[in-house]
Design a protein around this motif. Sequence first.
Motif, PDB file in Angstrom:
ATOM      1  N   GLY A 156       0.813  -1.216   0.000  1.00 58.17           N
ATOM      2  CA  GLY A 156       0.000   0.000   0.000  1.00 58.17           C
ATOM      3  C   GLY A 156       0.842   1.260   0.000  1.00 58.17           C
ATOM      4  N   ILE A 157       1.898   1.293   0.832  1.00 57.98           N
ATOM      5  CA  ILE A 157       2.778   2.470   0.869  1.00 57.98           C
ATOM      6  C   ILE A 157       3.504   2.637  -0.461  1.00 57.98           C
ATOM      7  CG2 ILE A 157       4.811   3.444   1.991  1.00 57.98           C
ATOM      8  CD1 ILE A 157       3.881   2.163   4.585  1.00 57.98           C
ATOM      9  N   ALA A 158       3.960   1.529  -1.040  1.00 59.98           N
ATOM     10  CA  ALA A 158       4.666   1.611  -2.323  1.00 59.98           C
ATOM     11  C   ALA A 158       3.747   2.139  -3.418  1.00 59.98           C
ATOM     12  CB  ALA A 158       5.220   0.235  -2.693  1.00 59.98           C
ATOM     13  N   MET A 159       2.484   1.679  -3.440  1.00 65.70           N
ATOM     14  CA  MET A 159       1.533   2.192  -4.435  1.00 65.70           C
ATOM     15  C   MET A 159       1.314   3.687  -4.257  1.00 65.70           C
ATOM     16  SD  MET A 159      -1.511  -0.622  -4.720  1.00 65.70           S
ATOM     17  CE  MET A 159      -1.225  -2.261  -5.382  1.00 65.70           C
TER      18      MET A 159
ATOM     19  N   ALA B  99     -13.065   7.381   2.817  1.00 63.86           N
ATOM     20  CA  ALA B  99     -11.702   7.908   2.899  1.00 63.86           C
ATOM     21  C   ALA B  99     -11.511   9.100   1.982  1.00 63.86           C
ATOM     22  CB  ALA B  99     -10.697   6.806   2.561  1.00 63.86           C
ATOM     23  N   VAL B 100     -12.050   9.031   0.762  1.00 66.36           N
ATOM     24  CA  VAL B 100     -11.924  10.144  -0.177  1.00 66.36           C
ATOM     25  C   VAL B 100     -12.693  11.355   0.322  1.00 66.36           C
ATOM     26  CG1 VAL B 100     -12.460  10.903  -2.523  1.00 66.36           C
ATOM     27  CG2 VAL B 100     -11.497   8.639  -2.144  1.00 66.36           C
ATOM     28  N   ILE B 101     -13.886  11.147   0.869  1.00 67.03           N
ATOM     29  CA  ILE B 101     -14.689  12.268   1.375  1.00 67.03           C
ATOM     30  C   ILE B 101     -13.988  12.929   2.559  1.00 67.03           C
ATOM     31  CG2 ILE B 101     -16.879  12.893   2.456  1.00 67.03           C
ATOM     32  CD1 ILE B 101     -17.061  12.327  -0.528  1.00 67.03           C
ATOM     33  N   ILE B 102     -13.416  12.138   3.455  1.00 66.94           N
ATOM     34  CA  ILE B 102     -12.731  12.709   4.610  1.00 66.94           C
ATOM     35  C   ILE B 102     -11.508  13.509   4.174  1.00 66.94           C
ATOM     36  CG2 ILE B 102     -11.368  12.121   6.661  1.00 66.94           C
ATOM     37  CD1 ILE B 102     -13.276   9.832   7.169  1.00 66.94           C
TER      38      ILE B 102
ATOM     39  N   ALA C  24      -4.992   9.663   1.171  1.00 68.62           N
ATOM     40  CA  ALA C  24      -4.160   8.822   2.036  1.00 68.62           C
ATOM     41  C   ALA C  24      -4.440   9.110   3.511  1.00 68.62           C
ATOM     42  CB  ALA C  24      -2.683   9.043   1.715  1.00 68.62           C
ATOM     43  N   ALA C  25      -4.571  10.403   3.861  1.00 74.34           N
ATOM     44  CA  ALA C  25      -4.886  10.748   5.248  1.00 74.34           C
ATOM     45  C   ALA C  25      -6.261  10.227   5.648  1.00 74.34           C
ATOM     46  CB  ALA C  25      -4.822  12.274   5.428  1.00 74.34           C
ATOM     47  N   GLY C  26      -7.226  10.313   4.735  1.00 78.62           N
ATOM     48  CA  GLY C  26      -8.543   9.770   5.025  1.00 78.62           C
ATOM     49  C   GLY C  26      -8.515   8.270   5.216  1.00 78.62           C
ATOM     50  N   ALA C  27      -7.703   7.574   4.420  1.00 76.89           N
ATOM     51  CA  ALA C  27      -7.582   6.128   4.593  1.00 76.89           C
ATOM     52  C   ALA C  27      -6.980   5.782   5.943  1.00 76.89           C
ATOM     53  CB  ALA C  27      -6.727   5.550   3.465  1.00 76.89           C
ATOM     54  N   MET C  28      -5.995   6.569   6.393  1.00 75.91           N
ATOM     55  CA  MET C  28      -5.411   6.334   7.720  1.00 75.91           C
ATOM     56  C   MET C  28      -6.457   6.525   8.814  1.00 75.91           C
ATOM     57  SD  MET C  28      -2.177   5.464   7.692  1.00 75.91           S
ATOM     58  CE  MET C  28      -1.620   6.023   9.294  1.00 75.91           C
ATOM     59  N   LEU C  29      -7.255   7.584   8.702  1.00 69.89           N
ATOM     60  CA  LEU C  29      -8.280   7.827   9.717  1.00 69.89           C
ATOM     61  C   LEU C  29      -9.347   6.738   9.705  1.00 69.89           C
ATOM     62  CD1 LEU C  29      -8.838  11.696   9.530  1.00 69.89           C
ATOM     63  CD2 LEU C  29      -7.778  10.383  11.364  1.00 69.89           C
ATOM     64  N   VAL C  30      -9.726   6.281   8.520  1.00 67.63           N
ATOM     65  CA  VAL C  30     -10.720   5.210   8.424  1.00 67.63           C
ATOM     66  C   VAL C  30     -10.182   3.930   9.059  1.00 67.63           C
ATOM     67  CG1 VAL C  30     -11.895   3.687   6.793  1.00 67.63           C
ATOM     68  CG2 VAL C  30     -11.949   6.149   6.444  1.00 67.63           C
TER      69      VAL C  30
END
Length: 365
Positions: free
Chosen positions: A207-210, A287-290, A300-306
């Motif tokens: 995920g980080i590499a992508m 995640a995209v909405i956040i 990416a930040a939204g995915a971390m929060l989710v």
Amino acid sequence: MVGLGALAFWNYNLGKLVAFGSTVPGGSIPTPLAQEPLGIVFARMGAMGLAGLCGGWLLGRRATSLRRAGALSAGLLGLGILMLIGREPLERWILGSPADLRFLIALFAGTLAGGALGAGIEATLIRPLYARPIYQVLLTLGLSYVGTELVRVVWGPGNYAPLPRPSLFAAPCLASSIGEWLSQGCASLDVLGRPFPTYRLLIIGVGIAMWAGIGLWLRWTRVGMAVRAAVEDREMVEALGIPVRRLFTGVFAMGSALAALGGVVATPFLGLSPAMGLEFLLQAFIAVIIGGMGHYGGAAAGAMLVGLARAFGDYLVTVGIALPGMAEALRFSPAVARASTVLIMAVVLLIRPSGLFGQKTSSPT
């Protein structure tokens, strides 16, 4: 054209293909039960080829279009014959291969299939709807449900066993260091006194590499700059001689390929099910909405929060909170874990309606 296509699939029982489901966990291969008689197969393929020829002739009546339609039909017909002849030996070879080789084959085949499917969907369905973004959302959402039901029809509605993990993550041992894990291939690693599955490290690393690779590609390459410019002002980019249609098709295909790659990587850990894509569809949307629409780092930040919200919700359900004066910890309903991400989204939108990193757009007056 429609009549020939309907003739190709007339009285065709897709339920026979469910027999292929037994090959997923490595069982027997009842191939004769999963195939029609050879003559009927060739008749159906011939009807599909004629339907393709008619469709190409209707879409463009120039000689070049007719030659392309004929070449495409002949190629698909030849590919179908090769698949018919080599299906059984190929299945036996794959099922008899080591787990590491099967995993690499799944990565390669899944990524290619996802990219090809994404390119076809963009060129035929998404491209006419670029001026109507809400229609794109509805179309892709509907396609996800159609694809799920198609998988259930062809391969059956049940869940399948996970793919075997590669040997680097399969040994039943607990490694105390990264070197011990790499040398012994342990399934768990001691992280701050707690066992952590090593295969999760692979999922996190992919995920980080992508994320890093796509970000660098969009920012520092000429193609990535053209993509960002075409999103902002398509007409200007087309005036510069850049083929925006091909560019968007390639981007959509790349996104589909990466989604398929992520699904293959997650399969040894999560297992296979027809609805596994729908499980992450809502989470990705949240995640995209956040993070904010149109902001790559915000997604990416939204995915971390989710992810953190879902992990904390699962903790409240399984472990609970120990309150003073209570003999047992207070555990919440499993619905709290599922609703935790939606609650986070609601809080963020109440504070910042455009998301954490989204930019406010002023409507013309």
